[in-house]
Design a protein around this motif. Structure first.
Motif, PDB file in Angstrom:
ATOM      1  N   SER A  78       0.820  -1.207   0.000  1.00 35.81           N
ATOM      2  CA  SER A  78       0.000   0.000   0.000  1.00 35.81           C
ATOM      3  C   SER A  78       0.858   1.263   0.000  1.00 35.81           C
ATOM      4  N   ASP A  79       2.048   1.171   0.592  1.00 35.28           N
ATOM      5  CA  ASP A  79       2.915   2.343   0.712  1.00 35.28           C
ATOM      6  C   ASP A  79       4.376   1.946   0.591  1.00 35.28           C
ATOM      7  N   LEU A  80       5.194   2.949   0.361  1.00 32.29           N
ATOM      8  CA  LEU A  80       6.649   2.801   0.395  1.00 32.29           C
ATOM      9  C   LEU A  80       7.184   3.848   1.357  1.00 32.29           C
ATOM     10  N   GLU A  81       8.196   3.495   2.141  1.00 31.76           N
ATOM     11  CA  GLU A  81       8.891   4.478   2.961  1.00 31.76           C
ATOM     12  C   GLU A  81      10.225   4.762   2.300  1.00 31.76           C
ATOM     13  N   LEU A  82      10.497   6.040   2.079  1.00 31.12           N
ATOM     14  CA  LEU A  82      11.721   6.455   1.404  1.00 31.12           C
ATOM     15  C   LEU A  82      12.646   7.171   2.370  1.00 31.12           C
ATOM     16  N   ASP A  83      13.929   6.969   2.207  1.00 27.99           N
ATOM     17  CA  ASP A  83      14.947   7.720   2.929  1.00 27.99           C
ATOM     18  C   ASP A  83      15.441   8.780   1.949  1.00 27.99           C
ATOM     19  N   LEU A  84      15.025  10.008   2.174  1.00 29.89           N
ATOM     20  CA  LEU A  84      15.350  11.081   1.238  1.00 29.89           C
ATOM     21  C   LEU A  84      16.835  11.447   1.254  1.00 29.89           C
ATOM     22  N   ARG A  85      17.482  11.278   2.386  1.00 22.28           N
ATOM     23  CA  ARG A  85      18.915  11.586   2.466  1.00 22.28           C
ATOM     24  C   ARG A  85      19.738  10.617   1.627  1.00 22.28           C
ATOM     25  N   GLN A  86      19.389   9.328   1.703  1.00 22.92           N
ATOM     26  CA  GLN A  86      20.126   8.300   0.973  1.00 22.92           C
ATOM     27  C   GLN A  86      19.571   8.081  -0.440  1.00 22.92           C
ATOM     28  N   GLY A  87      18.351   8.560  -0.682  1.00 18.64           N
ATOM     29  CA  GLY A  87      17.749   8.389  -2.002  1.00 18.64           C
ATOM     30  C   GLY A  87      17.384   6.944  -2.299  1.00 18.64           C
ATOM     31  N   ARG A  88      16.832   6.239  -1.296  1.00 21.79           N
ATOM     32  CA  ARG A  88      16.480   4.836  -1.508  1.00 21.79           C
ATOM     33  C   ARG A  88      15.202   4.469  -0.761  1.00 21.79           C
ATOM     34  N   ILE A  89      14.654   3.324  -1.137  1.00 24.52           N
ATOM     35  CA  ILE A  89      13.470   2.804  -0.469  1.00 24.52           C
ATOM     36  C   ILE A  89      13.918   2.126   0.816  1.00 24.52           C
TER      37      ILE A  89
END
Length: 98
Positions: A24-35
């Motif tokens: 239903s969702d994805l959590e992203l790490d914006l600093r690392q640029g990855r899921i």
């Protein structure tokens, strides 16, 4: 791959062969640029309305294979994984998309 393509796949636990549901969702790490993780609604929800906040958050490292129709994950104990809203730290650069 688009997020909408990812959300149409079933998530299967290879440990016990159980279908956990669909992403239903994805959590992203914006600093690392990855899921960071995928979010699968708990099957105890009734038509997605009741049992709020019980989504299972599966770390990306637990994904074994992404196929055409399914995502295979390895979860020894599905209850051991964080449910949405638990363990979140203020100030994290993580974003959940729905």
């Amino acid at each position: 791959m688009k997020i909408s393509d990812f959300q149409s796949k079933d998530v299967i636990n290879i440990v016990d062969g159980k279908k956990l549901g669909q992403i239903s969702d994805l959590e992203l790490d914006l600093r690392q640029g990855r899921i960071e993780s995928i979010v699968v609604p708990n099957q105890s929800k009734f038509f997605g309305m009741f049992g709020g906040g019980t989504d299972v958050v599966i770390p990306w490292r637990n994904i074994v294979k992404i196929g055409m129709d399914v995502v295979l994950v390895k979860l020894e104990d599905a209850k051991a994984y964080r449910v949405e809203g638990e363990g979140d730290q203020a100030g994290d650069q993580r974003v959940t998309y729905r």
